[in-house]
Enzyme design. Structure first.
Site, PDB file in Angstrom:
ATOM      1  CG  HIS A  87      -2.096  -0.924   1.082  1.00 33.19           C
ATOM      2  ND1 HIS A  87      -2.904  -1.280   2.129  1.00 33.19           N
ATOM      3  CD2 HIS A  87      -2.593  -1.576  -0.005  1.00 33.19           C
ATOM      4  CE1 HIS A  87      -3.842  -2.102   1.706  1.00 33.19           C
ATOM      5  NE2 HIS A  87      -3.674  -2.307   0.412  1.00 33.19           N
ATOM      6  CE1 TYR A  97      -7.270   0.244   4.349  1.00 34.00           C
ATOM      7  CE2 TYR A  97      -6.160   2.326   3.936  1.00 34.00           C
ATOM      8  CZ  TYR A  97      -6.103   0.957   4.108  1.00 34.00           C
ATOM      9  OH  TYR A  97      -4.903   0.305   4.045  1.00 34.00           O
ATOM     10  CD  GLU A 139      -1.708   0.955   4.553  1.00 31.46           C
ATOM     11  OE1 GLU A 139      -2.495   1.908   4.402  1.00 31.46           O
ATOM     12  OE2 GLU A 139      -2.023  -0.234   4.354  1.00 31.46           O
TER      13      GLU A 139
HETATM   14  C1  HEM Z   1      -9.033  -3.583   4.710  1.00 32.04           C
HETATM   15  C2  HEM Z   1      -8.746  -3.118   3.511  1.00 32.04           C
HETATM   16  C3  HEM Z   1      -7.717  -3.675   2.569  1.00 32.04           C
HETATM   17  C4  HEM Z   1      -7.169  -4.925   2.486  1.00 32.04           C
HETATM   18  C5  HEM Z   1      -7.457  -6.136   3.334  1.00 32.04           C
HETATM   19  C6  HEM Z   1      -6.220  -4.907   1.380  1.00 32.04           C
HETATM   20  C7  HEM Z   1      -5.459  -5.994   0.947  1.00 32.04           C
HETATM   21  C8  HEM Z   1      -4.518  -5.971  -0.036  1.00 32.04           C
HETATM   22  C9  HEM Z   1      -3.673  -7.080  -0.430  1.00 32.04           C
HETATM   23  C10 HEM Z   1      -3.705  -8.470   0.189  1.00 32.04           C
HETATM   24  C11 HEM Z   1      -2.869  -6.671  -1.431  1.00 32.04           C
HETATM   25  C12 HEM Z   1      -1.798  -7.500  -2.168  1.00 32.04           C
HETATM   26  C13 HEM Z   1      -0.471  -7.331  -1.427  1.00 32.04           C
HETATM   27  C14 HEM Z   1       0.627  -8.164  -2.048  1.00 32.04           C
HETATM   28  O1  HEM Z   1       1.194  -7.758  -3.091  1.00 32.04           O
HETATM   29  O2  HEM Z   1       0.897  -9.229  -1.520  1.00 32.04           O
HETATM   30  C15 HEM Z   1      -3.198  -5.282  -1.690  1.00 32.04           C
HETATM   31  C16 HEM Z   1      -2.605  -4.528  -2.672  1.00 32.04           C
HETATM   32  C17 HEM Z   1      -3.091  -3.313  -3.060  1.00 32.04           C
HETATM   33  N1  HEM Z   1      -4.096  -2.601  -2.452  1.00 32.04           N
HETATM   34 FE1  HEM Z   1      -5.042  -3.078  -0.748  1.00 32.04          FE
HETATM   35  N2  HEM Z   1      -6.226  -3.672   0.825  1.00 32.04           N
HETATM   36  C18 HEM Z   1      -7.123  -2.892   1.509  1.00 32.04           C
HETATM   37  C19 HEM Z   1      -7.408  -1.586   1.247  1.00 32.04           C
HETATM   38  C20 HEM Z   1      -6.990  -0.905   0.134  1.00 32.04           C
HETATM   39  C21 HEM Z   1      -7.407   0.420  -0.204  1.00 32.04           C
HETATM   40  C22 HEM Z   1      -8.331   1.301   0.624  1.00 32.04           C
HETATM   41  C23 HEM Z   1      -6.804   0.718  -1.391  1.00 32.04           C
HETATM   42  C24 HEM Z   1      -6.953   1.961  -2.218  1.00 32.04           C
HETATM   43  C25 HEM Z   1      -8.087   2.272  -2.747  1.00 32.04           C
HETATM   44  C26 HEM Z   1      -5.996  -0.409  -1.772  1.00 32.04           C
HETATM   45  C27 HEM Z   1      -5.204  -0.484  -2.895  1.00 32.04           C
HETATM   46  C28 HEM Z   1      -4.295  -1.465  -3.171  1.00 32.04           C
HETATM   47  C29 HEM Z   1      -3.349  -1.415  -4.294  1.00 32.04           C
HETATM   48  C30 HEM Z   1      -3.249  -0.299  -5.321  1.00 32.04           C
HETATM   49  C31 HEM Z   1      -2.605  -2.585  -4.220  1.00 32.04           C
HETATM   50  C32 HEM Z   1      -1.491  -3.031  -5.154  1.00 32.04           C
HETATM   51  C33 HEM Z   1      -2.083  -3.887  -6.240  1.00 32.04           C
HETATM   52  C34 HEM Z   1      -1.007  -4.488  -7.156  1.00 32.04           C
HETATM   53  O3  HEM Z   1       0.022  -4.932  -6.655  1.00 32.04           O
HETATM   54  O4  HEM Z   1      -1.235  -4.501  -8.370  1.00 32.04           O
HETATM   55  N3  HEM Z   1      -6.120  -1.375  -0.821  1.00 32.04           N
HETATM   56  N4  HEM Z   1      -4.186  -4.890  -0.834  1.00 32.04           N
END
Ligand code: HEM
Length: 148
Positions: A87, A97, A139
């Site tokens: 993130h 969020y 974060e």
């Molecule tokens: C409780 C809320 C959230 C959870 C559980 C979550 C979970 C995750 C997980 C598991 C990943 C993959 C991490 C990895 O590379 O191993 C990820 C990547 C990401 N998340 Fe979140 N996330 C949350 C909230 C958000 C929010 C609010 C945003 C923005 C709107 C966001 C944007 C992203 C982005 C841009 C990635 C990278 C995707 C990529 O690698 O292509 N996430 N998130």
């Protein structure tokens, strides 16, 4: 930060987790349809996809899988660290969020329909914010370290 859910909320989330996981892909797809209506949010992921070359489907999968550990959050510390790292790399901020909550909860309803009632959605909403706050804090520490 709120770290406690009522026993009722925990029970509802755990009981509904299998249905959500069974339909996880459909819920994920619906969530992204809803989430990407906002161009600013979509841009975060477009940029991320260029970096990782991978669909960010793990986001919803992680939220759903988290239900399994809802009463044992310590088990998630490694996963939290990895999510927070990703993130910070992709510039996710606390203000993003609410948009994920606003996309995920209706997506659950869209896919599961009458199988979920308001108490299930409310419980998932509470559970989402517990995890969200854990991530936001992790974060914030990383952004502070970067700035120092
Ligand atoms: C409780 C809320 C959230 C959870 C559980 C979550 C979970 C995750 C997980 C598991 C990943 C993959 C991490 C990895 O590379 O191993 C990820 C990547 C990401 N998340 Fe979140 N996330 C949350 C909230 C958000 C929010 C609010 C945003 C923005 C709107 C966001 C944007 C992203 C982005 C841009 C990635 C990278 C995707 C990529 O690698 O292509 N996430 N998130």
């Amino acid at each position: 930060m709120t770290t406690s859910l009522s026993p009722e909320t925990i029970a509802i989330v755990k009981a509904s987790a299998p249905a959500l996981q069974q339909h996880g892909l459909a819920i994920t797809q619906r969530m992204y349809e809803r989430l990407f209506v906002d161009p600013e949010i979509k841009a975060l992921f477009d940029q991320a996809a260029q970096i990782s070359g991978e669909q960010p489907k793990r986001l919803a999968a992680a939220i759903l899988a988290y239900a399994k550990n809802i009463d044992n959050l310590g088990a998630l510390s490694q996963a939290v660290e990895r999510m927070a790292q990703r993130h910070v790399e992709t510039h996710v901020k606390p203000e993003h969020y609410p948009a994920v909550a606003a996309a995920l909860l209706p997506a659950i309803k869209d896919v599961l329909g009458d199988a979920v009632d308001q108490s299930v959605l409310d419980s998932w909403g509470e559970a989402y914010w517990i995890l969200a706050n854990i991530l936001i804090e992790a974060e914030a520490a990383k952004y502070r370290a970067q700035a120092a």
